[in-house]
Design a protein around this motif. Sequence first.
Motif, PDB file in Angstrom:
ATOM      1  N   ALA A   1      11.370   4.896 -41.217  1.00 29.77           N
ATOM      2  CA  ALA A   1      10.576   5.978 -41.142  1.00 29.77           C
ATOM      3  C   ALA A   1      11.424   7.301 -40.729  1.00 29.77           C
ATOM      4  CB  ALA A   1       9.078   6.223 -40.505  1.00 29.77           C
ATOM      5  N   LEU A   2      12.116   7.116 -39.491  1.00 30.30           N
ATOM      6  CA  LEU A   2      12.807   7.928 -38.747  1.00 30.30           C
ATOM      7  C   LEU A   2      14.062   8.309 -39.849  1.00 30.30           C
ATOM      8  CD1 LEU A   2      12.841   6.921 -35.220  1.00 30.30           C
ATOM      9  CD2 LEU A   2      11.257   8.802 -36.293  1.00 30.30           C
ATOM     10  N   SER A   3      14.617   7.471 -40.541  1.00 24.21           N
ATOM     11  CA  SER A   3      15.731   7.729 -41.419  1.00 24.21           C
ATOM     12  C   SER A   3      15.459   8.629 -42.668  1.00 24.21           C
ATOM     13  CB  SER A   3      16.482   6.297 -41.806  1.00 24.21           C
ATOM     14  OG  SER A   3      17.300   6.650 -43.043  1.00 24.21           O
ATOM     15  N   SER A   4      14.109   8.540 -43.057  1.00 23.90           N
ATOM     16  CA  SER A   4      13.574   9.212 -44.087  1.00 23.90           C
ATOM     17  C   SER A   4      13.482  10.823 -43.494  1.00 23.90           C
ATOM     18  CB  SER A   4      12.405   8.695 -44.505  1.00 23.90           C
ATOM     19  OG  SER A   4      11.552   9.797 -45.645  1.00 23.90           O
ATOM     20  N   LEU A   5      13.020  10.791 -42.318  1.00 25.35           N
ATOM     21  CA  LEU A   5      12.763  12.177 -41.460  1.00 25.35           C
ATOM     22  C   LEU A   5      14.018  12.952 -41.369  1.00 25.35           C
ATOM     23  CD1 LEU A   5      10.117  11.703 -39.159  1.00 25.35           C
ATOM     24  CD2 LEU A   5       9.746  12.376 -41.329  1.00 25.35           C
ATOM     25  N   ARG A   6      15.216  12.274 -41.157  1.00 18.77           N
ATOM     26  CA  ARG A   6      16.577  12.900 -40.963  1.00 18.77           C
ATOM     27  C   ARG A   6      16.929  13.138 -42.269  1.00 18.77           C
ATOM     28  NH1 ARG A   6      16.773   8.691 -36.795  1.00 18.77           N
ATOM     29  NH2 ARG A   6      17.827   7.285 -38.542  1.00 18.77           N
ATOM     30  N   LEU A   7      16.905  12.289 -43.491  1.00 22.19           N
ATOM     31  CA  LEU A   7      17.632  12.921 -44.641  1.00 22.19           C
ATOM     32  C   LEU A   7      16.814  14.208 -45.006  1.00 22.19           C
ATOM     33  CD1 LEU A   7      17.417   9.233 -46.558  1.00 22.19           C
ATOM     34  CD2 LEU A   7      19.498  10.953 -45.755  1.00 22.19           C
ATOM     35  N   ARG A   8      15.552  14.272 -44.732  1.00 13.14           N
ATOM     36  CA  ARG A   8      14.871  15.545 -45.356  1.00 13.14           C
ATOM     37  C   ARG A   8      15.229  16.824 -44.232  1.00 13.14           C
ATOM     38  NH1 ARG A   8       8.804  13.911 -46.511  1.00 13.14           N
ATOM     39  NH2 ARG A   8       9.241  12.408 -45.044  1.00 13.14           N
ATOM     40  N   GLY A   9      15.956  16.688 -43.013  1.00 10.37           N
ATOM     41  CA  GLY A   9      16.242  17.363 -42.000  1.00 10.37           C
ATOM     42  C   GLY A   9      15.055  17.798 -41.214  1.00 10.37           C
TER      43      GLY A   9
END
Length: 247
Positions: A65-73
Amino acid sequence: MALRFYGSGAAAVFAPLESLSRSELVARRLTDAIALGLLPDAEQLPGEADLAGIFGVSTTTIREALSSLRLRGLIDTRRGRGGGSFVRAQQTISTEIVRDRLDELSLADLRDLGDHYSAIAGTAARLAAERATPEDVDRLTGVCDALEHAEGAGARRRADAQFHIEVAATAQSTRLYRAEVSLQAEVGTLLWLAFGDDDSHRLTVQSCREVVAAIDRGDSAAARAAAEERVADSTTRLIDLRLTLED
């Protein structure tokens, strides 16, 4: 085999299951909280193990989940001492992200969401009219003023959410308050799509003042009706927008 309960109240039992993975659900919850301002800019998120405990999922799910948030900035993760994941709140969260979220919901989902929202908002307004003190009315009036003078879609969205939450707080019901906060996190970003322009903003402010006026008079029926009308209008706008996206 035909479902003999189809069309009855038990049909809800057979509603489609949520198709998102657990990591996607966690990412959505955090995205909405950031968009709504519940998680402000530079706020440090709890550690992975703590988040896993809070959401009741594995640390692997949290990492995804955190990886997804990082990818979206939406977050920034720093290593080393003093490190962690920090919110990167944007003045206007990507419209594309919110439109994708709306696209995931069917018309039946939106109607069901509106029904639930109406029940919570209407009951909170009714109880607020029965229990509000003069200080509560002053506070609600101040929130209406802040909403009226808010500039930009993001500030207006946050001020509108704050109004709903303050009404629920005035109702003096812990469960209603929690339900309203959860609903705002769930629908607040979506409503932003349908309420960004000046005309809809004026109507939103007017409807807020109608709710407060009824609470001030102690007219619980009128407060409930005004709150439910706000939700009905919001739901209609969102469904119209959803239909537009299908064209």
